[in-house]
Write a protein that holds these residues in place. Sequence first.
Motif, PDB file in Angstrom:
ATOM      1  N   VAL A  20      12.906   6.413 -11.868  1.00  0.00           N
ATOM      2  CA  VAL A  20      11.394   6.508 -11.844  1.00  0.00           C
ATOM      3  C   VAL A  20      10.843   5.416 -12.908  1.00  0.00           C
ATOM      4  N   GLU A  21      11.737   5.240 -14.005  1.00  0.00           N
ATOM      5  CA  GLU A  21      11.378   4.100 -14.929  1.00  0.00           C
ATOM      6  C   GLU A  21      11.550   2.825 -14.349  1.00  0.00           C
ATOM      7  N   ILE A  22      12.410   2.611 -13.572  1.00  0.00           N
ATOM      8  CA  ILE A  22      12.545   1.291 -13.044  1.00  0.00           C
ATOM      9  C   ILE A  22      11.261   1.111 -11.954  1.00  0.00           C
ATOM     10  N   TYR A  23      11.044   2.262 -11.033  1.00  0.00           N
ATOM     11  CA  TYR A  23       9.983   1.782 -10.311  1.00  0.00           C
ATOM     12  C   TYR A  23       8.748   1.510 -11.144  1.00  0.00           C
ATOM     13  N   HIS A  24       8.576   2.235 -12.222  1.00  0.00           N
ATOM     14  CA  HIS A  24       7.348   2.180 -13.040  1.00  0.00           C
ATOM     15  C   HIS A  24       7.243   0.634 -13.510  1.00  0.00           C
ATOM     16  N   SER A  25       8.445  -0.098 -13.967  1.00  0.00           N
ATOM     17  CA  SER A  25       8.183  -0.890 -14.462  1.00  0.00           C
ATOM     18  C   SER A  25       8.667  -2.355 -13.902  1.00  0.00           C
ATOM     19  N   SER A  26       9.148  -2.207 -12.836  1.00  0.00           N
ATOM     20  CA  SER A  26       9.675  -3.402 -12.054  1.00  0.00           C
ATOM     21  C   SER A  26       8.401  -4.291 -11.291  1.00  0.00           C
ATOM     22  N   PRO A  27       8.334  -5.489 -11.840  1.00  0.00           N
ATOM     23  CA  PRO A  27       7.413  -6.406 -10.978  1.00  0.00           C
ATOM     24  C   PRO A  27       7.703  -6.612  -9.585  1.00  0.00           C
ATOM     25  N   LYS A  28       8.864  -6.275  -9.007  1.00  0.00           N
ATOM     26  CA  LYS A  28       9.115  -6.489  -7.675  1.00  0.00           C
ATOM     27  C   LYS A  28       8.573  -5.198  -6.878  1.00  0.00           C
ATOM     28  N   VAL A  29       8.475  -4.265  -7.577  1.00  0.00           N
ATOM     29  CA  VAL A  29       7.802  -2.999  -7.104  1.00  0.00           C
ATOM     30  C   VAL A  29       6.235  -3.152  -6.941  1.00  0.00           C
ATOM     31  N   ARG A  30       5.574  -3.559  -8.072  1.00  0.00           N
ATOM     32  CA  ARG A  30       4.404  -4.101  -7.920  1.00  0.00           C
ATOM     33  C   ARG A  30       3.974  -4.872  -6.753  1.00  0.00           C
ATOM     34  N   GLU A  31       4.776  -5.809  -6.618  1.00  0.00           N
ATOM     35  CA  GLU A  31       4.682  -6.878  -5.493  1.00  0.00           C
ATOM     36  C   GLU A  31       4.712  -6.078  -4.084  1.00  0.00           C
ATOM     37  N   ALA A  32       5.540  -5.276  -3.839  1.00  0.00           N
ATOM     38  CA  ALA A  32       6.028  -4.596  -2.785  1.00  0.00           C
ATOM     39  C   ALA A  32       4.818  -3.690  -2.521  1.00  0.00           C
ATOM     40  N   ILE A  33       4.140  -3.017  -3.537  1.00  0.00           N
ATOM     41  CA  ILE A  33       3.353  -2.228  -3.192  1.00  0.00           C
ATOM     42  C   ILE A  33       1.933  -2.960  -2.942  1.00  0.00           C
ATOM     43  N   GLY A  34       1.563  -4.077  -3.613  1.00  0.00           N
ATOM     44  CA  GLY A  34       0.368  -4.713  -3.320  1.00  0.00           C
ATOM     45  C   GLY A  34       0.420  -5.388  -1.737  1.00  0.00           C
ATOM     46  N   LYS A  35       1.831  -5.692  -1.527  1.00  0.00           N
ATOM     47  CA  LYS A  35       1.949  -6.160  -0.187  1.00  0.00           C
ATOM     48  C   LYS A  35       1.646  -5.094   0.961  1.00  0.00           C
ATOM     49  N   ALA A  36       2.177  -3.984   0.611  1.00  0.00           N
ATOM     50  CA  ALA A  36       2.025  -2.985   1.555  1.00  0.00           C
ATOM     51  C   ALA A  36       0.594  -2.282   1.719  1.00  0.00           C
ATOM     52  N   PHE A  37      -0.130  -2.791   0.704  1.00  0.00           N
ATOM     53  CA  PHE A  37      -1.502  -2.363   1.062  1.00  0.00           C
ATOM     54  C   PHE A  37      -2.316  -3.640   1.167  1.00  0.00           C
ATOM     55  N   ALA A  38      -2.008  -4.616   1.710  1.00  0.00           N
ATOM     56  CA  ALA A  38      -2.463  -5.970   2.013  1.00  0.00           C
ATOM     57  C   ALA A  38      -2.978  -6.691   0.832  1.00  0.00           C
ATOM     58  N   ASN A  39      -2.776  -6.421  -0.345  1.00  0.00           N
ATOM     59  CA  ASN A  39      -3.029  -6.794  -1.601  1.00  0.00           C
ATOM     60  C   ASN A  39      -4.684  -6.822  -1.837  1.00  0.00           C
ATOM     61  N   ASN A  40      -5.068  -5.605  -1.253  1.00  0.00           N
ATOM     62  CA  ASN A  40      -6.478  -5.314  -1.446  1.00  0.00           C
ATOM     63  C   ASN A  40      -6.730  -4.113  -2.359  1.00  0.00           C
ATOM     64  N   PRO A  41      -7.343  -4.275  -3.477  1.00  0.00           N
ATOM     65  CA  PRO A  41      -7.410  -3.225  -4.590  1.00  0.00           C
ATOM     66  C   PRO A  41      -8.228  -2.105  -4.253  1.00  0.00           C
ATOM     67  N   LYS A  42      -9.057  -2.190  -3.050  1.00  0.00           N
ATOM     68  CA  LYS A  42      -9.487  -1.106  -2.548  1.00  0.00           C
ATOM     69  C   LYS A  42      -9.015  -0.166  -1.856  1.00  0.00           C
ATOM     70  N   LEU A  43      -7.741  -0.288  -1.655  1.00  0.00           N
ATOM     71  CA  LEU A  43      -6.818   0.517  -0.669  1.00  0.00           C
ATOM     72  C   LEU A  43      -5.863   1.306  -1.587  1.00  0.00           C
ATOM     73  N   TYR A  44      -5.772   1.081  -2.968  1.00  0.00           N
ATOM     74  CA  TYR A  44      -4.715   1.784  -3.670  1.00  0.00           C
ATOM     75  C   TYR A  44      -5.149   1.733  -5.113  1.00  0.00           C
ATOM     76  N   ALA A  45      -4.276   2.565  -6.065  1.00  0.00           N
ATOM     77  CA  ALA A  45      -4.213   2.296  -7.509  1.00  0.00           C
ATOM     78  C   ALA A  45      -2.939   2.741  -8.241  1.00  0.00           C
TER      79      ALA A  45
END
Length: 267
Positions: free
Chosen positions: A237-262
């Motif tokens: 869980v800590e790796i998930y929270h702190s990893s830049p690669k996870v942030r990148e994957a989340i952003g890509k999965a939500f089309a890098n649209n901040p309206k779609l996720y937080a």
Amino acid sequence: MTRRLFTAVVLFAAALVTPAAAAGLKIGVTPGAYADSVAAAAEEAKAQGLNVEVVEFSDWTTPNVALEAGDIDVNYFQHQPFLNNAVKQRGYAFTDAGVGTLANVGLYSLRHKSFAEIPNGGTVAIANDPVNQGRGLLLLEKAGLIKLKDGVGFLGTLDDIVENPKKLTFTEVEGPQLVRITADVDLALGYPHFIVAAKTFDPGSALIYSGIEDRQFAIRFVVKKGRETDPDILKFVEIYHSSPKVREAIGKAFANNPKLYAIAWEK
């Protein structure tokens, strides 16, 4: 005991221990944002000596069944109200070991450009499970299309609609399948990450979205009670929270649209 026999016993014991250690964690997910981000975290975890297998499920029932059976160690697909309802309905002894992404939901129409254009007797597709249906109904109420009984909150059902001026008709659909029926109805509840994965229409085209006020709907890392302090799970869980690669994957999965996720753990 002879030295040779003692050595054989030690080697046999090591053989029993090694496979379990190598197994690491099995984490159940649904396709799209959750699978992609957990897979990114699994790569980081492997580099830190923690093996993680990502197991995909196509529905919202089997991941909890698999967790209960011990086939997986963690699942990552459900928010707290969904978990509470599963515990109540099925008697699961589950809890969460950390919070993840908050996926907003939206109301989508591929036929109309505004709620005003939706005709009398229009068709609406909505999630069929008790919690996500209630979340969708609250969004319909926010849009001014219906009115619900006072105090029903996110546990509202179609039976709790007290005003329906357009006389909308509803079709109940398994949540992940809503994207497939959107073109066939006047309005549909939609989950942007499923829409991104399906590549069928623009996930940023909803007529209205939920937002950070829906914090309780952030996805959770769910485990059997007693494992919420498991060092390997907390490490992941800590790796998930702190990893830049996870942030990148989340952003890509939500089309890098901040309206779609937080990023719920930071809000």
